[in-house]
Each structure stands twice: as C-alpha cells, then as structure tokens.
Design a protein around this motif. Structure first.
Motif, PDB file in Angstrom:
ATOM      1  N   ILE A  21     -26.169  30.266  10.491  1.00 52.61           N
ATOM      2  CA  ILE A  21     -26.483  31.441   9.669  1.00 52.61           C
ATOM      3  C   ILE A  21     -27.420  32.384  10.445  1.00 52.61           C
ATOM      4  O   ILE A  21     -27.336  33.603  10.304  1.00 52.61           O
ATOM      5  CB  ILE A  21     -27.121  31.005   8.331  1.00 52.61           C
ATOM      6  CG1 ILE A  21     -26.104  30.181   7.528  1.00 52.61           C
ATOM      7  CG2 ILE A  21     -27.568  32.214   7.512  1.00 52.61           C
ATOM      8  CD1 ILE A  21     -26.667  29.572   6.269  1.00 52.61           C
ATOM      9  N   PHE A  68     -28.121  38.265  -0.380  1.00 57.86           N
ATOM     10  CA  PHE A  68     -28.009  36.931   0.210  1.00 57.86           C
ATOM     11  C   PHE A  68     -28.454  35.868  -0.807  1.00 57.86           C
ATOM     12  O   PHE A  68     -27.788  34.843  -0.991  1.00 57.86           O
ATOM     13  CB  PHE A  68     -28.871  36.887   1.485  1.00 57.86           C
ATOM     14  CG  PHE A  68     -28.806  35.607   2.254  1.00 57.86           C
ATOM     15  CD1 PHE A  68     -27.644  35.227   2.917  1.00 57.86           C
ATOM     16  CD2 PHE A  68     -29.918  34.780   2.352  1.00 57.86           C
ATOM     17  CE1 PHE A  68     -27.592  34.043   3.650  1.00 57.86           C
ATOM     18  CE2 PHE A  68     -29.874  33.601   3.078  1.00 57.86           C
ATOM     19  CZ  PHE A  68     -28.713  33.233   3.719  1.00 57.86           C
ATOM     20  N   GLY A  71     -26.023  35.300  -3.436  1.00 57.30           N
ATOM     21  CA  GLY A  71     -24.985  34.435  -2.879  1.00 57.30           C
ATOM     22  C   GLY A  71     -25.378  32.970  -2.959  1.00 57.30           C
ATOM     23  O   GLY A  71     -24.567  32.120  -3.336  1.00 57.30           O
ATOM     24  N   ILE A  72     -26.649  32.658  -2.638  1.00 59.40           N
ATOM     25  CA  ILE A  72     -27.112  31.265  -2.692  1.00 59.40           C
ATOM     26  C   ILE A  72     -26.933  30.722  -4.112  1.00 59.40           C
ATOM     27  O   ILE A  72     -26.463  29.600  -4.316  1.00 59.40           O
ATOM     28  CB  ILE A  72     -28.599  31.165  -2.270  1.00 59.40           C
ATOM     29  CG1 ILE A  72     -28.775  31.627  -0.822  1.00 59.40           C
ATOM     30  CG2 ILE A  72     -29.101  29.740  -2.427  1.00 59.40           C
ATOM     31  CD1 ILE A  72     -30.227  31.683  -0.367  1.00 59.40           C
ATOM     32  N   LEU A  74     -24.774  31.777  -6.391  1.00 58.12           N
ATOM     33  CA  LEU A  74     -23.341  31.587  -6.634  1.00 58.12           C
ATOM     34  C   LEU A  74     -22.829  30.353  -5.889  1.00 58.12           C
ATOM     35  O   LEU A  74     -22.011  29.584  -6.408  1.00 58.12           O
ATOM     36  CB  LEU A  74     -22.554  32.831  -6.197  1.00 58.12           C
ATOM     37  CG  LEU A  74     -22.782  34.102  -7.007  1.00 58.12           C
ATOM     38  CD1 LEU A  74     -22.053  35.283  -6.373  1.00 58.12           C
ATOM     39  CD2 LEU A  74     -22.328  33.902  -8.442  1.00 58.12           C
ATOM     40  N   GLY A  75     -23.318  30.170  -4.666  1.00 58.94           N
ATOM     41  CA  GLY A  75     -22.928  29.003  -3.872  1.00 58.94           C
ATOM     42  C   GLY A  75     -23.326  27.713  -4.575  1.00 58.94           C
ATOM     43  O   GLY A  75     -22.562  26.740  -4.593  1.00 58.94           O
ATOM     44  N   GLY A  76     -24.518  27.711  -5.169  1.00 57.88           N
ATOM     45  CA  GLY A  76     -24.974  26.549  -5.927  1.00 57.88           C
ATOM     46  C   GLY A  76     -24.036  26.260  -7.090  1.00 57.88           C
ATOM     47  O   GLY A  76     -23.690  25.107  -7.361  1.00 57.88           O
TER      48      GLY A  76
ATOM     49  N   LEU B  43     -22.300  34.934   3.135  1.00 60.10           N
ATOM     50  CA  LEU B  43     -23.154  33.997   3.883  1.00 60.10           C
ATOM     51  C   LEU B  43     -24.088  33.253   2.935  1.00 60.10           C
ATOM     52  O   LEU B  43     -24.363  32.069   3.116  1.00 60.10           O
ATOM     53  CB  LEU B  43     -23.980  34.750   4.928  1.00 60.10           C
ATOM     54  CG  LEU B  43     -23.359  34.888   6.314  1.00 60.10           C
ATOM     55  CD1 LEU B  43     -24.301  35.660   7.230  1.00 60.10           C
ATOM     56  CD2 LEU B  43     -23.081  33.518   6.923  1.00 60.10           C
ATOM     57  N   GLY B  44     -24.577  33.976   1.910  1.00 57.48           N
ATOM     58  CA  GLY B  44     -25.443  33.346   0.905  1.00 57.48           C
ATOM     59  C   GLY B  44     -24.683  32.264   0.149  1.00 57.48           C
ATOM     60  O   GLY B  44     -25.199  31.161  -0.063  1.00 57.48           O
ATOM     61  N   ILE B  45     -23.455  32.564  -0.239  1.00 59.31           N
ATOM     62  CA  ILE B  45     -22.620  31.574  -0.948  1.00 59.31           C
ATOM     63  C   ILE B  45     -22.447  30.332  -0.071  1.00 59.31           C
ATOM     64  O   ILE B  45     -22.631  29.195  -0.515  1.00 59.31           O
ATOM     65  CB  ILE B  45     -21.247  32.189  -1.308  1.00 59.31           C
ATOM     66  CG1 ILE B  45     -21.419  33.259  -2.398  1.00 59.31           C
ATOM     67  CG2 ILE B  45     -20.269  31.106  -1.766  1.00 59.31           C
ATOM     68  CD1 ILE B  45     -20.155  34.034  -2.736  1.00 59.31           C
ATOM     69  N   PHE B  46     -22.153  30.572   1.191  1.00 57.86           N
ATOM     70  CA  PHE B  46     -21.981  29.496   2.167  1.00 57.86           C
ATOM     71  C   PHE B  46     -23.263  28.638   2.241  1.00 57.86           C
ATOM     72  O   PHE B  46     -23.224  27.411   2.151  1.00 57.86           O
ATOM     73  CB  PHE B  46     -21.647  30.150   3.515  1.00 57.86           C
ATOM     74  CG  PHE B  46     -21.617  29.231   4.694  1.00 57.86           C
ATOM     75  CD1 PHE B  46     -20.556  28.359   4.875  1.00 57.86           C
ATOM     76  CD2 PHE B  46     -22.630  29.255   5.638  1.00 57.86           C
ATOM     77  CE1 PHE B  46     -20.511  27.522   5.969  1.00 57.86           C
ATOM     78  CE2 PHE B  46     -22.597  28.420   6.737  1.00 57.86           C
ATOM     79  CZ  PHE B  46     -21.538  27.548   6.907  1.00 57.86           C
ATOM     80  N   PHE B  47     -24.405  29.305   2.355  1.00 54.46           N
ATOM     81  CA  PHE B  47     -25.692  28.605   2.450  1.00 54.46           C
ATOM     82  C   PHE B  47     -25.956  27.805   1.173  1.00 54.46           C
ATOM     83  O   PHE B  47     -26.378  26.636   1.236  1.00 54.46           O
ATOM     84  CB  PHE B  47     -26.814  29.632   2.692  1.00 54.46           C
ATOM     85  CG  PHE B  47     -28.181  29.044   2.932  1.00 54.46           C
ATOM     86  CD1 PHE B  47     -28.361  27.916   3.719  1.00 54.46           C
ATOM     87  CD2 PHE B  47     -29.306  29.644   2.377  1.00 54.46           C
ATOM     88  CE1 PHE B  47     -29.629  27.390   3.949  1.00 54.46           C
ATOM     89  CE2 PHE B  47     -30.583  29.133   2.608  1.00 54.46           C
ATOM     90  CZ  PHE B  47     -30.740  28.003   3.385  1.00 54.46           C
ATOM     91  N   GLY B  48     -25.684  28.416   0.027  1.00 59.07           N
ATOM     92  CA  GLY B  48     -25.914  27.735  -1.257  1.00 59.07           C
ATOM     93  C   GLY B  48     -25.073  26.476  -1.374  1.00 59.07           C
ATOM     94  O   GLY B  48     -25.557  25.432  -1.827  1.00 59.07           O
TER      95      GLY B  48
END
Lengths: 187, 172
Positions: A21, A68, A71-72, A74-76, B43-48
């Motif tokens: 990243i 960003f 996104g984290i 949403l990724g969670g 990238l945030g989704i990927f990191f999460g």
C-alpha cells in the motif's frame, strides 16, 4: 477461491500486501500511508474550534485520506460478510488464551471479546475504560507522536526515519504497560 | 543504515502534516481528482479486508503480541516494513514520479527534542494496549459489525482535539 480467501490469512500474505500500500499511495498521488490524520480531519470538519491546529482546509489536505478510511470501513464490512470465516475463533496461542482466561475473559468468539467491546460491555467499568480511555489515548498519542502504527511503524520505518523508530519503541512501552499493569487492575 | 534521518533543527514544533510545501500542495490538488479518489477508496477497501482477514484488527491478536506469545503480528508488521522499505528505495533510486508526473517526496520527520516521539508514542501505546486497535483497525472493526467502535472513534477524535488545544503547552 472464495473459500480460500475466507480462511484467516497468514502473516506472510497479509504483511507484504499491507507493505504494498505504501508504494501504491506514493505512485498514485505522492501520499504517505497513514490513518490517524483522519481523526484530525474529522475534528477539523465537525468540531467548531478556534484552535490553530484544527483550522486548515481539511477537504484539500484530507479528502484523499478520508476516502481511504471510508474504504477501510467498507473493506471491514466485505471481509465480515462476503469473506466471513466459518470458524468464529481467532487462533491465538494457548498461552495467550490461558492468560486472558486468568484475567476473566470468557468469550473467545469473534475478533474482540464481546463482554468488553459491545454496547453492553460499555456499561461495565473495564469496557468503558478500554473503549473510551483507550480510544482517547490512541487519538491523543497519535497526534502528539505525529503518526500511528501505519504512519510510524510502517511508513516511517520503511523510510528509515529515526523519529519513527523512537515512536514505535514508545508504542511498545505503552502497550506493555497497558498489558501487564493496567489490564490486571481493571479486569 | 547511513540514511537514518536525525534532524535536530530547532523548528521542532512545526507539524509536518500542517506545513505543506508547494509540491505537496500540487499533489493535493491532483489527489482530489475523482479518479484518484476512487483509487484511494479501492486501496482502503483492500487494506480493510487484509486487516480483518489477517486478524490484525483483533484485540486477541494484539494481546498475543504484547505478551510475546506468537510471531503472527511481528510477521505482519515486519514483512510489511520490508516490502514497503524495498519499494521506497526503488522509488528513490529510479526517481519514479506519480502517475500524474509529480516528483515523489517523503517528508522527513523533524526530531526536535524528541519528546513528542517518546511521550506521544507511549501514550498511543497505552491506548493501543487497552483498545487493542489502532486507527486503521478501528475503522475496519466498525465496518465488520463491532458497532461500539463508533464510541472509540469519537473518543479518539476527542483525544485529537485535546491534543490540539494543549499543543502550545506540550513539549515537542
């Protein structure tokens, strides 16, 4: 594929992916990987204040980082739904399990002990201390130190910055104090 | 390790995140383009996803780390630093530019008296040890359904605000 992704990922997969990243953010827009500055951007956006430190163009400086962070989040959500593991237990070592059981943790399901990190847990003294005081110190300390785990322990160390090494050592000193001195007091 | 940056200039209190040189300002402009924002979101989704699937966002894993009872967390952070470090060296040596053609600069952290790194680091570590989550995992956990993390994030914002208010009086 989906089944394989749903297993807990080993460190040698997760670590390099996180490391990647750093160059990707640099190559896309010259951005340094870091998450805690978002807390400052959020403060600047929602808290009316005359404090200089919070008076700046948060959209211009922080929109990328807030995106960003979204996104984290949403990724969670994706990881916990689409890629949910069938095993509810985090495979921590027996020694840790025994230590935590001795402190009175009984529920080992999920990523966090639900007796502490839930709305019900928040009504207990240990839960309140861990969530509210813990969160407060994370926010205060990250800004005082000028970065958090991502900004100092990963980006800073990767760029061979001496201050980041000191901050990372500080993170560990604090964590050890919390683990060995404070948790036994409150749990 | 010859490149270790130990800056002892007196302007210790200048916040690196606040004082943005021109190139940074330019990068900020391009960084807010819709295309770039989409890239940051992805990238945030990927990191999460990585934070949750590798259990880095787990309070149990953080406890395991601070008790030195598993290599997992050390492996994650260590290999992340190695990959990031090699990439940064590559970017520097090859003088790579961003996809928009801007030069890439990583601003060195100013050492000053160093107090902020020791004290701030330890305070952050205390919070990390209690909450079991640093800022990235706080957002990932909230997304994964640990809704009480909203309180932790609000508290962290309050902590940030408290620092902002006390900042002129704190040693840096």
């Amino acid at each position: 594929m989906l089944e394989w992704l749903s297993q807990p990922w080993p460190w040698y997969v997760a670590g390099p992916l996180i490391g990647l990243i750093v160059p990707l953010l640099l190559l896309i827009g010259g951005k340094s990987f870091g998450v805690s500055a978002n807390l400052r951007h959020l403060c600047a956006a929602v808290l009316p204040t005359r404090v200089d430190f919070l008076r700046y163009d948060w959209k211009r400086q922080g929109l990328w980082n807030l995106t960003f962070a979204l996104g984290i989040l949403l990724g969670g959500f994706i990881a916990a739904t689409l890629l949910a593991s069938s095993d509810p237990y985090v495979q921590i070592s027996e020694a840790t399990r025994a230590d935590l059981a001795a402190l009175g943790i009984t529920d080992f399901r999920g990523l966090v002990p639900s007796e502490l990190f839930s709305w019900k847990g928040l009504m207990t003294l240990p839960g309140l201390v861990m969530v509210v005081l813990g969160g407060f110190l994370v926010g205060f300390g990250a800004r005082y130190a000028g970065g958090c785990t991502s900004g100092h322990a990963i980006t800073g160390l990767a760029a061979l910055q001496f201050p980041s090494l000191v901050a990372t050592i500080g993170f560990f000193i604090g964590g050890l104090i919390a683990t060995y001195l404070i948790l036994p007091l409150i749990l | 390790m010859a490149e270790l940056i130990r800056d002892t200039r007196p302007e210790a209190c200048i916040d690196i995140e606040q004082v943005a040189p021109d190139y940074e300002a330019q990068a900020q402009e391009t960084g807010n383009r819709p295309g770039s924002l989409l890239a940051y979101l992805l990238l945030g989704i990927f990191f999460g996803i990585v934070l949750i699937k590798s259990e880095v966002a787990s309070w149990f894993r953080i406890q395991e780390m601070f008790r030195f009872q598993s290599f997992h967390m050390y492996g994650v952070i260590g290999s992340a630093v190695v990959v990031a470090g090699l990439s940064v060296q590559l970017i520097k040596r090859l003088r790579l530019k961003t996809i928009h053609g801007e030069p890439i600069e990583i601003q060195p952290k100013i050492w000053g008296k160093g107090v902020r790194y020791w004290l701030g680091g330890i305070l952050f570590g205390l919070g990390w040890g209690l909450l079991g989550a640093c800022p990235g995992p706080m957002f990932a956990l909230l997304g994964s359904g640990v809704t009480v993390m909203v309180v932790a994030i609000a508290s962290a914002m309050l902590g940030t605000w408290a620092y902002a208010v006390l900042r002129p009086r704190l040693p840096h």
